[in-house]
Design an enzyme around this catalytic site. Structure first.
Site, PDB file in Angstrom:
ATOM      1  N   ASN A 150      12.281   8.359 -13.296  1.00  0.00           N
ATOM      2  CA  ASN A 150      13.100   7.983 -12.255  1.00  0.00           C
ATOM      3  C   ASN A 150      13.047   9.461 -11.035  1.00  0.00           C
ATOM      4  O   ASN A 150      13.080   9.432 -10.068  1.00  0.00           O
ATOM      5  CB  ASN A 150      14.816   7.474 -12.541  1.00  0.00           C
ATOM      6  CG  ASN A 150      15.862   8.685 -12.942  1.00  0.00           C
ATOM      7  OD1 ASN A 150      15.370   9.333 -13.478  1.00  0.00           O
ATOM      8  ND2 ASN A 150      17.071   8.871 -12.565  1.00  0.00           N
ATOM      9  N   GLU A 248      22.565  12.039 -21.907  1.00  0.00           N
ATOM     10  CA  GLU A 248      23.131  11.894 -20.957  1.00  0.00           C
ATOM     11  C   GLU A 248      22.235  10.296 -20.678  1.00  0.00           C
ATOM     12  O   GLU A 248      20.962  10.126 -20.487  1.00  0.00           O
ATOM     13  CB  GLU A 248      22.161  12.713 -19.915  1.00  0.00           C
ATOM     14  CG  GLU A 248      22.706  13.655 -19.840  1.00  0.00           C
ATOM     15  CD  GLU A 248      24.398  14.054 -18.919  1.00  0.00           C
ATOM     16  OE1 GLU A 248      24.866  12.960 -18.705  1.00  0.00           O
ATOM     17  OE2 GLU A 248      24.711  14.534 -19.937  1.00  0.00           O
ATOM     18  N   CYS A 282      20.297   6.564 -11.904  1.00  0.00           N
ATOM     19  CA  CYS A 282      21.927   6.480 -13.111  1.00  0.00           C
ATOM     20  C   CYS A 282      22.664   6.672 -12.085  1.00  0.00           C
ATOM     21  O   CYS A 282      24.018   6.094 -12.318  1.00  0.00           O
ATOM     22  CB  CYS A 282      20.908   7.292 -13.585  1.00  0.00           C
ATOM     23  SG  CYS A 282      21.531   9.460 -13.213  1.00  0.00           S
ATOM     24  N   GLU A 460      26.472  18.417 -18.969  1.00  0.00           N
ATOM     25  CA  GLU A 460      25.026  19.050 -18.532  1.00  0.00           C
ATOM     26  C   GLU A 460      25.770  19.348 -16.949  1.00  0.00           C
ATOM     27  O   GLU A 460      26.754  19.580 -16.642  1.00  0.00           O
ATOM     28  CB  GLU A 460      24.026  18.915 -17.935  1.00  0.00           C
ATOM     29  CG  GLU A 460      23.564  17.997 -19.367  1.00  0.00           C
ATOM     30  CD  GLU A 460      22.492  17.235 -19.368  1.00  0.00           C
ATOM     31  OE1 GLU A 460      21.199  17.580 -17.818  1.00  0.00           O
ATOM     32  OE2 GLU A 460      21.467  17.763 -20.493  1.00  0.00           O
TER      33      GLU A 460
HETATM   34  P1  NDP Z   1      13.979   6.222 -21.494  1.00  0.00           P
HETATM   35  O1  NDP Z   1      15.128   6.220 -22.701  1.00  0.00           O
HETATM   36  O2  NDP Z   1      12.153   4.974 -21.822  1.00  0.00           O
HETATM   37  O3  NDP Z   1      12.865   7.230 -21.679  1.00  0.00           O
HETATM   38  C1  NDP Z   1      13.314   8.366 -21.641  1.00  0.00           C
HETATM   39  C2  NDP Z   1      12.517   9.116 -22.415  1.00  0.00           C
HETATM   40  O4  NDP Z   1      12.785   8.921 -23.521  1.00  0.00           O
HETATM   41  C3  NDP Z   1      11.016   9.517 -21.613  1.00  0.00           C
HETATM   42  O5  NDP Z   1      10.482  10.687 -21.725  1.00  0.00           O
HETATM   43  C4  NDP Z   1      10.538   8.791 -23.214  1.00  0.00           C
HETATM   44  O6  NDP Z   1       9.103   8.629 -23.586  1.00  0.00           O
HETATM   45  C5  NDP Z   1      11.803   8.856 -24.732  1.00  0.00           C
HETATM   46  N1  NDP Z   1      10.813   8.150 -25.349  1.00  0.00           N
HETATM   47  C6  NDP Z   1      10.727   7.289 -25.279  1.00  0.00           C
HETATM   48  N2  NDP Z   1      11.721   6.697 -26.997  1.00  0.00           N
HETATM   49  C7  NDP Z   1      11.746   7.562 -27.908  1.00  0.00           C
HETATM   50  C8  NDP Z   1      12.082   8.031 -28.617  1.00  0.00           C
HETATM   51  N3  NDP Z   1      12.162   6.902 -29.611  1.00  0.00           N
HETATM   52  N4  NDP Z   1      12.230   8.828 -29.145  1.00  0.00           N
HETATM   53  C9  NDP Z   1      12.264   9.898 -28.025  1.00  0.00           C
HETATM   54  N5  NDP Z   1      12.178   9.883 -26.563  1.00  0.00           N
HETATM   55  C10 NDP Z   1      11.390   8.767 -26.527  1.00  0.00           C
HETATM   56  O7  NDP Z   1      14.430   6.027 -20.193  1.00  0.00           O
HETATM   57  P2  NDP Z   1      13.684   5.692 -18.661  1.00  0.00           P
HETATM   58  O8  NDP Z   1      12.189   6.605 -18.743  1.00  0.00           O
HETATM   59  O9  NDP Z   1      13.335   3.943 -18.664  1.00  0.00           O
HETATM   60  O10 NDP Z   1      14.814   6.177 -17.793  1.00  0.00           O
HETATM   61  C11 NDP Z   1      15.602   4.995 -17.190  1.00  0.00           C
HETATM   62  C12 NDP Z   1      16.588   5.532 -17.848  1.00  0.00           C
HETATM   63  O11 NDP Z   1      17.782   6.592 -17.820  1.00  0.00           O
HETATM   64  C13 NDP Z   1      17.944   4.450 -16.858  1.00  0.00           C
HETATM   65  O12 NDP Z   1      18.465   4.030 -18.306  1.00  0.00           O
HETATM   66  C14 NDP Z   1      18.718   5.650 -17.124  1.00  0.00           C
HETATM   67  O13 NDP Z   1      20.078   5.420 -16.036  1.00  0.00           O
HETATM   68  C15 NDP Z   1      18.612   6.295 -17.711  1.00  0.00           C
HETATM   69  N6  NDP Z   1      19.078   7.611 -16.947  1.00  0.00           N
HETATM   70  C16 NDP Z   1      20.273   8.452 -17.152  1.00  0.00           C
HETATM   71  C17 NDP Z   1      20.630   9.740 -15.870  1.00  0.00           C
HETATM   72  C18 NDP Z   1      21.803  10.324 -16.628  1.00  0.00           C
HETATM   73  O14 NDP Z   1      22.384  11.343 -16.020  1.00  0.00           O
HETATM   74  N7  NDP Z   1      23.081   9.777 -17.565  1.00  0.00           N
HETATM   75  C19 NDP Z   1      19.765   9.961 -14.938  1.00  0.00           C
HETATM   76  C20 NDP Z   1      18.718   9.122 -14.715  1.00  0.00           C
HETATM   77  C21 NDP Z   1      18.547   8.166 -15.936  1.00  0.00           C
HETATM   78  P3  NDP Z   1       8.382   7.809 -22.582  1.00  0.00           P
HETATM   79  O15 NDP Z   1       8.658   7.091 -21.610  1.00  0.00           O
HETATM   80  O16 NDP Z   1       7.030   8.715 -21.857  1.00  0.00           O
HETATM   81  O17 NDP Z   1       7.266   6.945 -23.869  1.00  0.00           O
END
Ligand code: NDP
Length: 479
Positions: A150, A248, A282, A460
């Site tokens: 995002n 996070e 988020c 963080e």
């Molecule tokens: P995901 O959890 O799908 O992915 C986040 C990252 O984790 C990506 O790089 C993804 O890889 C990777 N990933 C996916 N599966 C695995 C696994 N089994 N093991 C290790 N890494 C993995 O989230 P999104 O990318 O869809 O992002 C949206 C989410 O992030 C929302 O829920 C949002 O709320 C949250 N978010 C939280 C924030 C905070 O500060 N708390 C800030 C911003 C977002 P890939 O996608 O390349 O497959």
């Protein structure tokens, strides 16, 4: 066609198996680049490089390390417009947003931690007449950073910068959906001569690269931002190895509006906090609670402003760009259908948009406002992460606190009131790691950042990040 490369041991290299994934421009639905479909072998290569570099980097004088990190900030600044265009193309966000928020913030992240490491100190504990303790903070060694799509470079650098500043070597994985600016970052690292192996960027799927990172025994800590269920998967793999974890995760943030608020300021900010980055932040406030005396006034004024938002080609001057990917676009539309089934009334939006011309096959959804839903229905409990907000009236502080705290999440909350005592009372009782009073997304990089409940573990930002990325040792000296 652009072919992105992994950045391992200071070199831009192809994935070992030479497999690639398609990377789609969400504003047109077309493939614009190919990214490495890396696997556990590429991760191991990166870990080996990081291990080989860890002693030299961890023992380098902090001022010298800080100079490298500052050079990265300057390197991004020097290519600002290239980064801005890449972020907008990859993510679908309006160019203006990338120009004013994402890329400047990535620069600030590197600059902030380059400075912070030069200002940091550790504690000492004096035992009267007996001796003294001091805390030694040393780098952990090889750590991993995994980030979502995002705010691609913004969140990637938010992790990498403190990890490097604290003296760790990093294996990092950006989201496979938005890898472009992290690739440009690896070019900058090469340009500034960052010592080889200090930062390694491995592109590919979470299921392969992310999973291999979680399982790799030589990676001692993981800083992860993403969805709650992914966080749970990572924690379940990493916890038995006692890796340090900072998670996070998702949110379903309340935006609580009292009748005595500064209405104009609140209205302007609430449009942003609902729909900035297509609602894919988020921290966006997706559940809007309005005190009953101003409910109708707010509803009319809000809808008017939302209807005035322009939507379309992110490379032009629009307020709302494309949703990041087709699966995510479909997920958001399915939540809008669910809201209807749950008895919600769509006040505006509720449908996809096909902008004429270049973007007619892109993934666009009109900013959507829904009312008439129960506070505890699925639409109000589950994270949608798109341009969808619900409106709910309330009568008392107790009632709105119950609504606000009803979800499994606890990331951020916004409270609008001119009553100082009420603002403090609410801040104490709302279950969120971040509380904004009469503002939203006003950031100070020194403050603790993160969520409670299922929105995460750890914090963080500022010292919190430097503490996370170091091991504390107590040294006790008897006189
Ligand atoms: P995901 O959890 O799908 O992915 C986040 C990252 O984790 C990506 O790089 C993804 O890889 C990777 N990933 C996916 N599966 C695995 C696994 N089994 N093991 C290790 N890494 C993995 O989230 P999104 O990318 O869809 O992002 C949206 C989410 O992030 C929302 O829920 C949002 O709320 C949250 N978010 C939280 C924030 C905070 O500060 N708390 C800030 C911003 C977002 P890939 O996608 O390349 O497959």
């Amino acid at each position: 066609m652009i072919y992105l490369k992994n950045y391992i041991n200071g070199e831009l290299i192809e994935p070992l198996k030479k497999q690639y994934l398609e990377n789609i421009d969400p504003s047109t639905g077309t493939v614009f680049s190919m990214i490495p479909d890396s696997d556990a072998d590429d991760v191991q290569l990166a870990v080996n490089a990081a291990k080989a570099a860890e002693d030299a980097w961890g023992n380098m004088h902090y001022e010298k390390r800080a100079k490298y990190i500052e050079a990265i900030a300057k390197g991004i600044e020097a290519r600002m417009e290239e980064f801005v265009a890449a972020e907008s193309l990859d993510n679908g966000k309006p160019l203006n947003l990338a120009r004013h928020v994402d890329i400047p913030r990535a620069v600030s992240n590197f600059r902030f931690f380059a400075t912070a490491i030069q200002q940091s100190s550790t504690e000492s504990h004096f035992m009267e007449g007996v001796g003294v303790n001091y805390t030694l903070r040393r780098p952990i060694g090889v750590v991993a950073c995994i980030s979502p799509w995002n705010l691609p470079l913004y969140l990637f650098s938010w992790k990498i910068a403190p990890a490097l500043a604290a003296g760790n070597c990093v294996v990092a994985k950006p989201s496979e959906i938005t890898p472009y600016t992290s690739y440009l970052l690896s070019e900058v690292c090469k340009e500034v001569g960052l010592p080889k192996g200090v930062l390694n960027i491995v592109h590919g799927l979470g299921q392969k690269v992310g999973d291999a990172i979680s399982k790799n025994i030589d990676i001692k800590a993981i800083s992860f931002t993403g969805g709650t269920s992914t966080g749970r998967t990572i924690a379940s793999i990493a916890a038995p190895m006692f890796k340090k974890l900072s998670l996070e995760l998702g949110g379903k943030n309340p935006n609580i509006i009292f009748a005595d608020c500064n209405f104009d300021q609140m209205l302007k900010t609430t449009v942003r906090s609902s729909f900035e980055n297509q609602g894919q932040i988020c921290l966006c406030g997706s559940r809007i609670f309005i005190e009953r005396p101003i409910y109708e006034k707010f509803k009319a004024a809000f809808i008017e402003k939302v209807n005035a938002l322009s939507i379309g080609d992110p490379s032009t001057d629009v307020n709302v760009g494309a949703i990041v990917s087709k699966p995510h676009y479909e997920k958001i539309l399915s939540y809008i259908e669910l809201a209807k089934q749950e008895g919600g009334t769509i006040l505006t939006g509720g449908e996809s948009v096909k902008p004429a011309g270049r973007c007619e096959n892109g993934y666009f959804i009109k900013p959507t406002v829904i009312e008439g839903l129960a506070y505890n229905c699925r639409t109000n409990m589950e994270e949608i992460f798109g341009p969808v907000v619900t409106l709910t009236p309330f009568d008392t502080e107790e009632e709105v606190l119950m609504y606000a705290n009803a979800t499994e999440y606890g990331l951020a909350a916004t409270i609008w009131t001119e009553n100082l005592s009420r603002a403090h009372r609410m801040a104490e009782k709302v279950e969120s790691g971040i509380i904004w009073i009469n503002c939203w997304l006003l950031r100070d990089l020194r403050t603790p950042f993160g969520g409670m409940k299922n929105s995460g573990v750890g914090r963080e930002g500022g010292w919190e990040a430097l503490r996370f990325f170091t091991e504390a040792k107590n040294v006790c000296i008897r006189y």
